[in-house]
Design an enzyme around this catalytic site. Sequence first.
Site, mmCIF file in Angstrom:
data_model
loop_
_atom_site.group_PDB
_atom_site.id
_atom_site.type_symbol
_atom_site.label_atom_id
_atom_site.label_comp_id
_atom_site.label_asym_id
_atom_site.label_seq_id
_atom_site.Cartn_x
_atom_site.Cartn_y
_atom_site.Cartn_z
ATOM 1 N N ARG A 101 0.869 -1.191 0.000
ATOM 2 C CA ARG A 101 0.000 0.000 0.000
ATOM 3 C C ARG A 101 0.895 1.226 0.000
ATOM 4 O O ARG A 101 1.682 1.422 0.931
ATOM 5 C CB ARG A 101 -0.921 0.015 1.219
ATOM 6 N N HIS A 128 -7.292 1.006 -6.396
ATOM 7 C CA HIS A 128 -7.467 0.115 -5.239
ATOM 8 C C HIS A 128 -8.060 -1.203 -5.758
ATOM 9 O O HIS A 128 -9.199 -1.561 -5.458
ATOM 10 C CB HIS A 128 -8.383 0.778 -4.203
ATOM 11 N N GLN A 131 -9.721 -3.996 -3.519
ATOM 12 C CA GLN A 131 -11.055 -3.616 -3.044
ATOM 13 C C GLN A 131 -12.111 -3.933 -4.090
ATOM 14 O O GLN A 131 -13.203 -4.402 -3.783
ATOM 15 C CB GLN A 131 -11.071 -2.118 -2.717
ATOM 16 N N ASP A 224 -17.183 7.052 -1.829
ATOM 17 C CA ASP A 224 -15.956 6.884 -1.048
ATOM 18 C C ASP A 224 -15.711 8.204 -0.322
ATOM 19 O O ASP A 224 -16.337 9.230 -0.628
ATOM 20 C CB ASP A 224 -14.784 6.522 -1.987
ATOM 21 N N CYS A 264 -16.237 1.350 0.436
ATOM 22 C CA CYS A 264 -15.062 0.534 0.791
ATOM 23 C C CYS A 264 -14.677 0.689 2.252
ATOM 24 O O CYS A 264 -14.005 -0.168 2.800
ATOM 25 C CB CYS A 264 -13.897 0.862 -0.135
ATOM 26 N N ARG A 292 -13.140 -8.801 1.318
ATOM 27 C CA ARG A 292 -11.712 -8.513 1.095
ATOM 28 C C ARG A 292 -10.901 -9.783 1.350
ATOM 29 O O ARG A 292 -9.982 -10.114 0.609
ATOM 30 C CB ARG A 292 -11.233 -7.394 2.044
HETATM 31 N N1 NVA Z 1 -9.918 6.683 -1.347
HETATM 32 C C1 NVA Z 1 -9.560 6.214 -0.028
HETATM 33 C C2 NVA Z 1 -9.766 4.749 0.092
HETATM 34 C C3 NVA Z 1 -9.508 4.179 1.468
HETATM 35 C C4 NVA Z 1 -9.627 2.704 1.540
HETATM 36 C C5 NVA Z 1 -8.139 6.616 0.295
HETATM 37 O O1 NVA Z 1 -7.273 6.495 -0.585
HETATM 38 O O2 NVA Z 1 -7.887 7.052 1.413
HETATM 39 N N1 CP Z 2 -11.153 -0.318 2.386
HETATM 40 C C1 CP Z 2 -9.882 -0.336 2.833
HETATM 41 O O1 CP Z 2 -8.911 -0.526 2.062
HETATM 42 O O2 CP Z 2 -9.774 -0.172 4.170
HETATM 43 P P1 CP Z 2 -8.428 0.023 5.003
HETATM 44 O O3 CP Z 2 -7.883 1.379 4.656
HETATM 45 O O4 CP Z 2 -8.864 -0.084 6.439
HETATM 46 O O5 CP Z 2 -7.461 -1.053 4.619
#
Ligand code: NVA
Ligand code: CP
Length: 307
Positions: A101, A128, A131, A224, A264, A292
Site C-alpha cells: 500500500r 485500489h 477492493q 468513497d 469501501c 476482502r
Molecule cells: N480513497 C480512499 C480509500 C480508502 C480505503 C483513500 O485512498 O484514502
Molecule cells: N477499504 C480499505 O482498504 O480499508 P483500510 O484502509 O482499512 O485497509
Amino acid sequence: MTRHFLRDDDLSPAEQAEVLDLAAAMKADRWGRRPLEGPQTVAVIFDKSSTRTRVSFAVGVADLGGSPLIISTASSQLGGKETPADTARVLERMVAAIVWRTYAQSGLEEMAAGTRVPVVNALSDDFHPCQLLADLLTIREHKGELAGLTVAFVGDGADNMVHSYLLACTTAGMHVRVGFPEAYAPSEAVVADARRIAEGTGGSVVLTHDPEAAVAGADVVVTDTWVSMGREDEKAVRIEALSGYQVTEALMAAAKDDAVFLHCLPADRGYEVAPEVIDGPRSVIWDEAENRLHAQKALLAWLLERA
Ligand code: NVA
Ligand code: CP
C-alpha cells in the site's frame, strides 16, 4: 512469466471471472486450499494506514497456510534509503509475494519490474484493485450476473476507487456512471482505458456532473471518502466542492428499488453518505468488508499458481 496485480485491468475479463469464481469457492470452504503451506511468507507493506487491508491479508495468508509479514514503511529502509527496485530484489529471495500500500503507482511499477515474485497493489493514489475484487464478489452475491448491471459512483471523481471502478466494472461488462463536481474529475487516461475495455465487454462509461443522472435506475450505488489518505490538508475545500454529492435517501430513490449501496470504508457519515443510507437496509458494506478476505485469498492463490 510472473503476474502482478497493480491495476484492475491487469486481469482480463476471463481471468477476473476466474478469480471471482475461485473467491466464491474459497469463501464456501475457507480452509480448503493451502498453497502457502510450508509456511511461505508474504510481505505486506504499508506506507499508509489500514484496518481492512492489513487484517484481511494477515488472516488470508494464514488461511492459505502461509505466514504474513506486516511491514510498516516508517520502520523499514523503503521510502528512505532504499528504492522499491532494490527492496524487491531483497524480498524475492525470502518471500512468495509482495503486497504494498503506497502513494505513487510508479513505485509499484518499479517494484514489480525488479522482482520475480508477484507484486499486489494494496491501494495507491491511483487505484485500489483488491477492493474492487471484493466489491465485485459482493455485487455478484447480491445481484447475480455482473455483466449488464449499472453501477453509479457519486462523489470525488478523481479518487482511486473511481479509477478502479472504471477499469474493474467495465472488465466485468458493467455500465459505470460517475457523478462528480468539475474540480474532481477522473483521470482522462483511465477513462479512455475503461472505454476501450467496455467496447470489448459490452459495458459502458458515462461521466456527469449531475448526481441524480448518475444514479437513475442504477443497480448499485457507491461512494468513497471525500478526503483520501494524503489529502488531509485539502479537507475544507473538498467538503465545500463536494457538498452537493452526498449519497442521501433522496438520491437513492432515483436508483432501482432493489439497488444496493457499497462503500469501501472507512466512511465519514454526514459527508459522502448520509447515515440512513450507509446504515440502512440497502447497505451491504459488512459483506463487502468481509469479502476482502476471500477475494484476496483467491487472488494470491491465482497469482502464485502462475509465478
Ligand atoms: N480513497 C480512499 C480509500 C480508502 C480505503 C483513500 O485512498 O484514502
Ligand atoms: N477499504 C480499505 O482498504 O480499508 P483500510 O484502509 O482499512 O485497509
